[in-house]
Motif scaffolding. Structure first.
Motif, PDB file in Angstrom:
ATOM      1  N   ALA A 186      40.545 -29.138 -20.208  1.00  0.00           N
ATOM      2  CA  ALA A 186      40.115 -28.057 -21.082  1.00  0.00           C
ATOM      3  C   ALA A 186      39.335 -28.557 -22.280  1.00  0.00           C
ATOM      4  N   ALA A 187      39.669 -29.733 -22.790  1.00  0.00           N
ATOM      5  CA  ALA A 187      38.963 -30.296 -23.944  1.00  0.00           C
ATOM      6  C   ALA A 187      39.209 -31.788 -23.966  1.00  0.00           C
ATOM      7  N   ALA A 188      38.202 -32.517 -24.412  1.00  0.00           N
ATOM      8  CA  ALA A 188      38.309 -33.969 -24.536  1.00  0.00           C
ATOM      9  C   ALA A 188      37.392 -34.411 -25.665  1.00  0.00           C
ATOM     10  N   VAL A 189      37.926 -35.222 -26.578  1.00  0.00           N
ATOM     11  CA  VAL A 189      37.145 -35.702 -27.720  1.00  0.00           C
ATOM     12  C   VAL A 189      37.323 -37.201 -27.845  1.00  0.00           C
ATOM     13  N   LEU A 190      36.301 -37.844 -28.363  1.00  0.00           N
ATOM     14  CA  LEU A 190      36.307 -39.277 -28.642  1.00  0.00           C
ATOM     15  C   LEU A 190      36.308 -39.473 -30.147  1.00  0.00           C
ATOM     16  N   ARG A 191      37.207 -40.317 -30.630  1.00  0.00           N
ATOM     17  CA  ARG A 191      37.307 -40.604 -32.040  1.00  0.00           C
ATOM     18  C   ARG A 191      37.609 -42.091 -32.218  1.00  0.00           C
ATOM     19  N   PRO A 192      37.208 -42.687 -33.347  1.00  0.00           N
ATOM     20  CA  PRO A 192      37.596 -44.082 -33.592  1.00  0.00           C
ATOM     21  C   PRO A 192      39.100 -44.281 -33.539  1.00  0.00           C
ATOM     22  N   SER A 193      39.841 -43.334 -34.074  1.00  0.00           N
ATOM     23  CA  SER A 193      41.298 -43.329 -33.966  1.00  0.00           C
ATOM     24  C   SER A 193      41.748 -41.884 -34.055  1.00  0.00           C
ATOM     25  N   THR A 194      42.742 -41.520 -33.256  1.00  0.00           N
ATOM     26  CA  THR A 194      43.188 -40.141 -33.169  1.00  0.00           C
ATOM     27  C   THR A 194      44.010 -39.765 -34.395  1.00  0.00           C
ATOM     28  N   LYS A 195      43.642 -38.651 -35.009  1.00  0.00           N
ATOM     29  CA  LYS A 195      44.359 -38.123 -36.158  1.00  0.00           C
ATOM     30  C   LYS A 195      44.925 -36.752 -35.815  1.00  0.00           C
ATOM     31  N   ALA A 196      45.735 -36.227 -36.712  1.00  0.00           N
ATOM     32  CA  ALA A 196      46.350 -34.928 -36.481  1.00  0.00           C
ATOM     33  C   ALA A 196      45.310 -33.828 -36.366  1.00  0.00           C
ATOM     34  N   VAL A 197      44.228 -33.926 -37.146  1.00  0.00           N
ATOM     35  CA  VAL A 197      43.200 -32.894 -37.087  1.00  0.00           C
ATOM     36  C   VAL A 197      42.496 -32.906 -35.738  1.00  0.00           C
ATOM     37  N   ALA A 237      44.637 -30.897 -33.410  1.00  0.00           N
ATOM     38  CA  ALA A 237      44.570 -29.473 -33.725  1.00  0.00           C
ATOM     39  C   ALA A 237      43.241 -28.867 -33.297  1.00  0.00           C
ATOM     40  N   LEU A 238      42.143 -29.576 -33.552  1.00  0.00           N
ATOM     41  CA  LEU A 238      40.836 -29.059 -33.153  1.00  0.00           C
ATOM     42  C   LEU A 238      40.672 -29.062 -31.645  1.00  0.00           C
ATOM     43  N   LEU A 239      41.424 -29.909 -30.952  1.00  0.00           N
ATOM     44  CA  LEU A 239      41.363 -29.901 -29.499  1.00  0.00           C
ATOM     45  C   LEU A 239      41.856 -28.574 -28.939  1.00  0.00           C
ATOM     46  N   LEU A 240      42.851 -27.984 -29.565  1.00  0.00           N
ATOM     47  CA  LEU A 240      43.316 -26.673 -29.140  1.00  0.00           C
ATOM     48  C   LEU A 240      42.226 -25.628 -29.300  1.00  0.00           C
ATOM     49  N   ALA A 241      41.518 -25.692 -30.423  1.00  0.00           N
ATOM     50  CA  ALA A 241      40.454 -24.726 -30.653  1.00  0.00           C
ATOM     51  C   ALA A 241      39.319 -24.890 -29.654  1.00  0.00           C
ATOM     52  N   ARG A 242      38.999 -26.113 -29.280  1.00  0.00           N
ATOM     53  CA  ARG A 242      37.929 -26.345 -28.302  1.00  0.00           C
ATOM     54  C   ARG A 242      38.309 -25.788 -26.935  1.00  0.00           C
ATOM     55  N   VAL A 296      37.833 -21.118 -20.032  1.00  0.00           N
ATOM     56  CA  VAL A 296      38.437 -20.954 -21.346  1.00  0.00           C
ATOM     57  C   VAL A 296      39.920 -20.641 -21.128  1.00  0.00           C
ATOM     58  N   ILE A 297      40.792 -21.508 -21.579  1.00  0.00           N
ATOM     59  CA  ILE A 297      42.218 -21.389 -21.288  1.00  0.00           C
ATOM     60  C   ILE A 297      42.992 -21.300 -22.599  1.00  0.00           C
ATOM     61  N   THR A 298      43.875 -20.323 -22.682  1.00  0.00           N
ATOM     62  CA  THR A 298      44.749 -20.154 -23.839  1.00  0.00           C
ATOM     63  C   THR A 298      46.099 -20.800 -23.539  1.00  0.00           C
ATOM     64  N   PRO A 299      46.480 -21.856 -24.237  1.00  0.00           N
ATOM     65  CA  PRO A 299      47.751 -22.529 -23.927  1.00  0.00           C
ATOM     66  C   PRO A 299      48.959 -21.665 -24.299  1.00  0.00           C
ATOM     67  N   GLU A 300      49.988 -21.757 -23.461  1.00  0.00           N
ATOM     68  CA  GLU A 300      51.273 -21.134 -23.760  1.00  0.00           C
ATOM     69  C   GLU A 300      52.313 -22.186 -24.150  1.00  0.00           C
ATOM     70  N   PRO A 360      28.253 -28.378 -36.726  1.00  0.00           N
ATOM     71  CA  PRO A 360      29.480 -28.402 -35.911  1.00  0.00           C
ATOM     72  C   PRO A 360      29.345 -27.494 -34.706  1.00  0.00           C
ATOM     73  N   ALA A 361      30.182 -27.757 -33.684  1.00  0.00           N
ATOM     74  CA  ALA A 361      30.118 -26.991 -32.447  1.00  0.00           C
ATOM     75  C   ALA A 361      30.905 -25.695 -32.531  1.00  0.00           C
ATOM     76  N   TYR A 362      31.740 -25.517 -33.551  1.00  0.00           N
ATOM     77  CA  TYR A 362      32.578 -24.330 -33.604  1.00  0.00           C
ATOM     78  C   TYR A 362      31.794 -23.176 -34.220  1.00  0.00           C
ATOM     79  N   PRO A 363      32.208 -21.921 -33.984  1.00  0.00           N
ATOM     80  CA  PRO A 363      31.507 -20.765 -34.576  1.00  0.00           C
ATOM     81  C   PRO A 363      31.765 -20.668 -36.066  1.00  0.00           C
ATOM     82  N   ARG A 364      30.729 -20.256 -36.785  1.00  0.00           N
ATOM     83  CA  ARG A 364      30.844 -20.144 -38.242  1.00  0.00           C
ATOM     84  C   ARG A 364      31.071 -18.692 -38.634  1.00  0.00           C
ATOM     85  N   PRO A 365      31.907 -18.461 -39.652  1.00  0.00           N
ATOM     86  CA  PRO A 365      32.107 -17.095 -40.138  1.00  0.00           C
ATOM     87  C   PRO A 365      30.896 -16.626 -40.933  1.00  0.00           C
TER      88      PRO A 365
END
Length: 697
Positions: A299-310, A313-318, A360-364, A652-657
């Motif tokens: 459902a989502a996959a991100v690459l980061r130098p080191s994984t943080k809490a954010v 959290a953003l992986l859920l939104a993606r 697009v999958i909503t986690p339970e 950013p890839a997310y929608p802006r308000p």
């Protein structure tokens, strides 16, 4: 192998209810039993056979047990033929009939009606001696007893036992001590067999005393170690050995998900590829993924130098946001060209019309390990906001989330190995200086990963996705999603821009006359005019304001208005002083060009061709690869400055308000088309050192 006769006849001696009985009569399903004191009992046959202590002690001759033929698999042909030869003679001796010719009349000397068992045994011994085989009566009686007890397997030569004892004739105390040594080795570093033999000697001395239990020879020890360490990697990889030791001894449990998002698993792992980071250094990165158990959708996959809490959290939104098509992606990767039920979902979210072929999958429910990023307050708050049940796995138990473990391993083998700079999963698989081959930046690699998920992972048949009614054909994640949506009625509810901001990390800052100061950057905007120098009225002191920020987009922050509860977007004060290499205008123009290509009929062949082209681009590297960092320090510093400016202004890839566009950005196109007025040039005379400086012109 059948352990008891297949028939129950009158005269059989049986054990039932702790006593021995003789079968006196059989009538339908009723059995009449008589014990040694002549007590008579009538028992139903099903009850008798189902009793735990029921056993046939001695059967009436004429019904020998024949073992299953599959127990003889693997034995030499000559050994099997010899056992079958003895079986023919013993059956004739016990029943009078021949296995080779069942229609042949019973010979008188083997007729059970007129000859006793001993007479028949003596007749068989005489017959075998006349045929040239010298056997004794005791040997024939021994074979008969083994045949009645074990069937055909009892006639096999003892040197070819079907189930030999794995430890042979080694002292049981040595076997128990070696089992303890092998079990203790699971968490230790790999050593040689000589060290284990020394530990075995110490264990025997501690438990039984010096010299009480003799140590086996070196050859016997290594044979025993090979047998007892089989499947444990005792002398091999320590990592594999630890993983095998964590497997439960009981049957594995299984979680079955009936609809998309019912159970999802999240995890992070280092990716076996060296990348060029924003500061110009070459190092590894981490992959964080979220996989759906029901459809195996990444459902989502991100690459980061080191994984943080954010990042978690953003992986859920993606996962809950449609994946947009990128400029340059083939038309075959659109959701409208895939097997996904896009037509029925367009009424829910119009963005799906321009989305890529990823559900697009909503986690339970989300299963995670006990890493700090997944047990952090940021990730827990994100799950609570989205009403997601978070289920941490048992400590040090990767089998609680095997699907994400296997999925991330597949990404390493199917994606990372095609990239330059691949370093292998361990040092023994690493090539010579793979850091000099690294050409992709982490942002470029992220774009390749997103395209690979759409082009390669989602349409690829998965062996774990098989319909019970069609087990011969594996389904792809997209096909499984389409099937489950129709059956379970799953409708994804995508995130709104406001909900996305709720998932961002938050901190508290004071609103000064110049705005907010966060990480030495000042954020200000016209919407803060009536709020400056006011107190927020929340928090411990009621003064500081709650600020939401994206650590990977430093161009803006968000503050909630205390009276309207709307989000206020506050931009970085120096945002417009940095160049924008990929702004909104260029993005929109690229999408128009891509949409105007008009490709038609995207099939499996077209998708496969797009995936093949993607792998080719991955292996070739970018068109303008970065300079070799260890050799060109000046270029590295220049790239670091450019990367910092680009990162600060990246979209950013997310929608802006609403209200998230920086002031004046909407006029950027008009200003770029209007040529600026060139100032009048006033020429200056050349400096003459011999001229009198006090002379007026």
């Amino acid at each position: 192998m059948l352990t008891r006769p297949r028939l129950l006849s009158v005269g059989d001696r049986v054990r039932f209810s702790g006593r021995e009985h003789t079968v006196a009569a059989l009538s339908g399903s009723l059995v009449r039993l008589v014990d040694d004191v002549q007590d008579v009992a009538a028992v139903l046959l099903p009850h008798l056979l189902a009793s735990e202590d029921f056993e046939i002690l001695h059967a009436v001759p004429g019904r020998p047990v024949v073992s299953a033929s599959d127990l003889l698999d693997g034995l030499p042909e000559a050994v099997i033929e010899r056992a079958e030869w003895w079986q023919g003679h013993l059956v004739e001796m016990l029943t009078g009939r021949s296995l080779a010719d069942p229609d042949r009349p019973v010979r008188e000397k083997y007729d059970p009606a007129v000859r006793s068992l001993r007479q028949r045994e003596l007749a068989k011994v005489a017959e075998l001696r006349e045929g040239g085989l010298s056997v004794s009566l005791s040997w024939v009686q021994q074979l008969r007893a083994r045949f009645e007890d074990k069937g055909l397997s009892g006639l096999v030569d003892g040197r070819w036992q079907l189930r030999p004892q794995v430890t042979g004739r080694v002292d049981p105390r040595v076997v128990a001590a070696l089992e303890q040594v092998v079990a203790d080795q699971a968490e230790r570093s790999t050593v040689s067999g000589a060290v284990l033999r020394h530990r075995l000697e110490r264990v025997l001395e501690d438990e039984h005393g010096r010299g009480v239990v003799p140590l086996p020879s070196r050859a016997t020890f290594y044979r025993l170690l090979s047998v007892m360490g089989s499947g444990r990697h005792t002398l091999e990889s320590a990592r594999t050995r630890r993983s095998l030791a964590k497997r439960p001894d009981r049957m594995f449990g299984q979680v079955i998900a009936a609809r998309p998002g019912e159970v999802m698993e999240i995890d992070s792992t280092p990716l076996d590829v060296l990348v060029v980071h924003d500061d110009g250094t070459v190092d590894s990165c981490e992959l964080t993924g979220l996989v759906d158990l029901a459809t195996r959708t990444l459902a989502a996959a991100v690459l980061r130098p080191s994984t943080k809490a954010v990042d978690a959290a953003l992986l859920l939104a993606r996962a809950m946001t449609p994946e947009p098509m990128r400029p340059g992606w083939p038309e075959a990767l659109r959701m409208t060209r895939s097997v996904l039920p896009h037509a029925s979902l367009l009424d829910v979210d119009a963005r799906l019309a321009q989305a890529a072929a990823v559900p697009v999958i909503t986690p339970e429910t989300i299963v995670c390990d006990r890493g700090r990023a997944f047990l952090s307050d940021t990730f827990r708050r994100a799950c609570h906001t989205l009403e997601i049940s978070l289920q941490p796995a048992h400590p040090d138990t990767p089998t609680d989330k095997p699907h994400i473990e296997r999925t991330l391993g597949s990404v390493a083998s199917m994606f990372a190995q095609f990239l330059p700079g691949h370093k292998g999963r361990s040092t023994e698989h690493r090539g010579t200086e793979p850091e000099h081959e690294a050409v992709w930046s982490i942002h470029q690699l992220q774009a390749l990963l997103e395209e690979w998920v759409v082009a390669r992972w989602q349409p690829r048949p998965h062996d774990g996705l098989r319909d019970p009614l069609m087990p011969g054909r594996p389904l792809s994640p997209n096909e499984k999603y389409a099937a489950l949506v129709a059956a379970a009625g799953h409708v994804p509810v995508t995130l709104s821009p406001t909900e996305y901001i709720e998932l961002l990390p938050r901190t508290r800052r004071t609103l000064n006359a110049y705005g907010f100061k966060l990480n030495h950057r000042i954020y200000d905007g016209p919407d803060l005019g009536d709020l400056r120098r006011e107190y927020s009225g929340s928090g411990q002191d009621g003064r500081r304001w709650q600020v939401h920020y994206d650590p990977y987009d430093i161009s803006r922050i968000w503050v909630r208005h205390p009276r309207t509860q709307d989000w206020i977007t506050v931009f970085w004060r120096h945002l417009r002083t940095a160049p924008v290499p990929m702004g909104e205008l260029a993005w929109d123009q690229a999408r128009k060009v891509l949409a105007g290509r008009g490709a038609s009929g995207a099939g499996e062949e077209e998708i496969a061709r797009a995936a093949a082209e993607l792998l080719g681009r991955m292996a070739a590297g970018p068109d303008s690869p970065p300079q070799d960092c260890p050799k060109r320090a000046a270029s590295r510093r220049r790239d670091r400055r450019v990367a910092a400016r680009t990162r600060a202004t990246a979209d950013p890839a997310y929608p802006r308000p609403p209200g998230s566009t920086p002031p004046g950005e909407e006029d950027q196109a008009r200003e770029s088309e209007t040529p600026e007025k060139v100032a009048d040039v006033i020429p200056l005379g050349l400096f003459d050192p011999l001229e009198d400086p006090w002379r007026r012109s």
